[in-house]
Design a protein around this motif. Sequence first.
Motif, mmCIF file in Angstrom:
data_model
loop_
_atom_site.group_PDB
_atom_site.id
_atom_site.type_symbol
_atom_site.label_atom_id
_atom_site.label_comp_id
_atom_site.label_asym_id
_atom_site.label_seq_id
_atom_site.Cartn_x
_atom_site.Cartn_y
_atom_site.Cartn_z
ATOM 1 N N ASP A 174 1.115 -1.241 0.209
ATOM 2 C CA ASP A 174 0.059 0.089 0.005
ATOM 3 C C ASP A 174 0.848 1.287 -0.108
ATOM 4 N N ILE A 175 2.086 1.206 0.719
ATOM 5 C CA ILE A 175 2.819 2.420 0.858
ATOM 6 C C ILE A 175 3.662 2.501 -0.461
ATOM 7 N N ILE A 176 4.076 1.358 -1.000
ATOM 8 C CA ILE A 176 4.726 1.775 -2.290
ATOM 9 C C ILE A 176 3.825 2.210 -3.366
ATOM 10 N N LYS A 177 2.396 1.844 -3.503
ATOM 11 C CA LYS A 177 1.403 2.269 -4.259
ATOM 12 C C LYS A 177 1.271 3.940 -4.164
ATOM 13 N N GLN A 178 0.946 4.228 -2.891
ATOM 14 C CA GLN A 178 0.737 5.500 -2.581
ATOM 15 C C GLN A 178 1.733 6.546 -2.956
ATOM 16 N N THR A 179 2.789 6.287 -2.465
ATOM 17 C CA THR A 179 4.138 6.912 -2.996
ATOM 18 C C THR A 179 4.492 6.760 -4.415
ATOM 19 N N ASP A 180 3.972 5.980 -4.992
ATOM 20 C CA ASP A 180 4.194 5.877 -6.614
ATOM 21 C C ASP A 180 5.726 5.447 -6.725
ATOM 22 N N THR A 181 6.220 4.674 -5.746
ATOM 23 C CA THR A 181 7.642 4.130 -5.806
ATOM 24 C C THR A 181 7.587 2.956 -6.845
ATOM 25 N N MET A 182 8.763 2.805 -7.557
ATOM 26 C CA MET A 182 8.845 1.862 -8.757
ATOM 27 C C MET A 182 9.618 0.504 -8.128
ATOM 28 N N VAL A 183 9.282 -0.504 -8.463
ATOM 29 C CA VAL A 183 9.684 -1.924 -8.109
ATOM 30 C C VAL A 183 10.479 -2.554 -9.138
ATOM 31 N N VAL A 184 11.368 -3.408 -8.894
ATOM 32 C CA VAL A 184 11.905 -3.982 -10.026
ATOM 33 C C VAL A 184 12.243 -5.520 -9.685
ATOM 34 N N HIS A 185 11.554 -6.409 -10.372
ATOM 35 C CA HIS A 185 11.748 -7.713 -10.514
ATOM 36 C C HIS A 185 12.885 -8.325 -11.166
ATOM 37 N N ASN A 186 13.408 -9.229 -10.604
ATOM 38 C CA ASN A 186 14.772 -9.923 -10.922
ATOM 39 C C ASN A 186 14.689 -11.344 -10.821
ATOM 40 N N PRO A 187 13.856 -12.200 -11.707
ATOM 41 C CA PRO A 187 13.696 -13.353 -11.200
ATOM 42 C C PRO A 187 14.664 -14.501 -11.154
ATOM 43 N N GLU A 188 15.510 -14.532 -12.111
ATOM 44 C CA GLU A 188 16.498 -15.349 -12.052
ATOM 45 C C GLU A 188 17.590 -15.404 -10.947
ATOM 46 N N SER A 189 18.156 -14.018 -10.701
ATOM 47 C CA SER A 189 18.657 -13.821 -9.410
ATOM 48 C C SER A 189 18.009 -14.269 -8.077
ATOM 49 N N ASN A 190 16.770 -14.048 -7.891
ATOM 50 C CA ASN A 190 16.224 -14.363 -6.969
ATOM 51 C C ASN A 190 16.153 -15.875 -6.621
ATOM 52 N N MET A 191 15.909 -16.637 -7.805
ATOM 53 C CA MET A 191 15.912 -18.116 -7.625
ATOM 54 C C MET A 191 17.480 -18.666 -7.355
ATOM 55 N N GLY A 192 18.317 -18.012 -8.053
ATOM 56 C CA GLY A 192 19.864 -18.474 -7.958
ATOM 57 C C GLY A 192 20.110 -18.227 -6.276
ATOM 58 N N ASN A 193 19.845 -17.176 -5.713
ATOM 59 C CA ASN A 193 20.054 -16.863 -4.362
ATOM 60 C C ASN A 193 19.171 -17.594 -3.366
ATOM 61 N N ALA A 194 17.998 -18.297 -3.847
ATOM 62 C CA ALA A 194 17.373 -19.125 -2.989
ATOM 63 C C ALA A 194 16.684 -17.942 -1.957
ATOM 64 N N VAL A 195 16.167 -17.038 -2.387
ATOM 65 C CA VAL A 195 15.529 -15.940 -1.197
ATOM 66 C C VAL A 195 14.068 -15.786 -1.413
ATOM 67 N N GLY A 196 13.537 -16.396 -2.484
ATOM 68 C CA GLY A 196 12.221 -16.444 -2.608
ATOM 69 C C GLY A 196 11.769 -15.634 -3.791
ATOM 70 N N ILE A 197 10.194 -15.297 -4.047
ATOM 71 C CA ILE A 197 9.951 -14.755 -5.291
ATOM 72 C C ILE A 197 8.857 -13.726 -4.737
ATOM 73 N N PRO A 198 9.012 -12.322 -5.209
ATOM 74 C CA PRO A 198 8.026 -11.298 -4.502
ATOM 75 C C PRO A 198 6.508 -11.545 -5.269
ATOM 76 N N PRO A 199 5.836 -10.734 -4.545
ATOM 77 C CA PRO A 199 4.120 -11.104 -5.031
ATOM 78 C C PRO A 199 3.849 -10.125 -6.011
ATOM 79 N N CYS A 200 4.545 -10.440 -7.342
ATOM 80 C CA CYS A 200 4.611 -9.587 -8.405
ATOM 81 C C CYS A 200 3.033 -9.431 -8.972
ATOM 82 N N MET A 201 2.319 -10.697 -8.793
ATOM 83 C CA MET A 201 0.836 -10.698 -9.388
ATOM 84 C C MET A 201 0.102 -9.804 -8.648
ATOM 85 N N GLU A 202 0.302 -9.879 -6.893
ATOM 86 C CA GLU A 202 -0.508 -9.203 -6.148
ATOM 87 C C GLU A 202 -0.103 -7.360 -6.457
#
Length: 444
Positions: A270-298
């Motif tokens: 909600d805060i990200i949306k209200q501040t109009d902050t940008m987010v960048v998804h990095n799928p291969e890096s996230n998988m390679g580091n085994a840190v999880g996947i962000p809630p991109c669809m949400e």
Amino acid sequence: MLLVSNGRLITRGANNRLIENGCVAVDGRLITEVGDTATLRKKYPGAQEIDAKGGVIMPGLINAHNHIYSAFARGLSINGYAPKNFVEILDGLWWTIDRHLLLEDTCWSAMATYLDCIKNGCTTVFDHHASYGGIQGSLFAIAEAAKELGVRTSLCYEVSDRDGEDKMRDAVAENAEFIKHAMADKTDMVKGMMGMHASFTLSDSTLALCRENTPKGIGFHIHVAEGMADVYDSLSKYGKRVINRLYDNDILGENTITGHCIHVNGIEMDIIKQTDTMVVHNPESNMGNAVGIPPCMEMMKRGIMLGLGTDGYTQDMFESEKVANVIHKHVLCDAGVAWSEVPQMLFYNNAAMAARSFETKIGVLEPGAAADIIVVDYDPLTPMSADNCDGHILFGMSGRSVVSTIINGVVKMKDRELIGIDSEAIMAKCREHSADMAKRINSR
């Protein structure tokens, strides 16, 4: 005058079209006209021409989060390196590399990365740099490499407390000096941001120093909740989650890029949306580091400005698109998701994010837009239209399918031949400097 002709032309933009036997007319650094090949050839006789030979003509790709400093990691073996979690990966690999990167190493890392971008059709790069072995002048060295190879780029230095206050202050100063340099540059080919590592390596006083040294209208570029260690650190030290902390420190906003945002909850979104902050998804890096996947669809449902990056994992944006498409299906156990969301990230949101930094419109083929154009060797075996072109791209193209790359109206690669670039000399220098870096690391 330059014509890029004789291909299936995908315009992108608000009124995406596919023009059979399409053509783009370029005058200087801008597109002047888009139409069919016969008409534009007749209108501009004698123009230089790049024949797409029936391939696909499309806007150059944009990487919204990259790490040039990671280039020399390829094939690197570090004595004793056996990480068991994400923080150990950071300290044992990435921070070890950046602590041993000298200024010349940074230069050649940049040359190799931008060269690979040209080959893969990536014409604009948002980079997040770290080289604690040589801070001063590092962004200027990268910018010089970008200028030499002709790639459009936005740069920042990764401020962190991890190597002490003196280096933290040097990093802030490098950002501040480069931002001034980029603001004075009128080519619209280079921009500067205030870079920061992540909440768990940044004190409140460091955040304040970054903010004080960032001119109005310039954004921050920061990693957010990439691993749970970032979340735990913020909760234990400050009693709040990462996004809440950044909001309280006035870091968020329409010009700020937050990388990853894997472990964020509904209130943070909600805060990200209200501040109009940008987010960048990095799928291969996230998988390679085994840190999880962000809630991109949400995030997409909530209307958050979500783009696609590589985190230095690759310079092939087609590859990242493919991985993003399947990983969200896998995680959500829903084969119906990501078909439209991921192309939206790559082809539309990345362009919208770039528009917050660059004055010239990029990521679209239309009059007045930057002449950042690629030609892809692709012959569809089924009918191809504006409605289904994303499916053709997803399943039929890769970075190595790119045969021609034009950036800012300048031909950088034609029919897979680099123009005015000595690739062999660049790669020889990279091998020399990466070998020296590896010796320094393993002689510790």
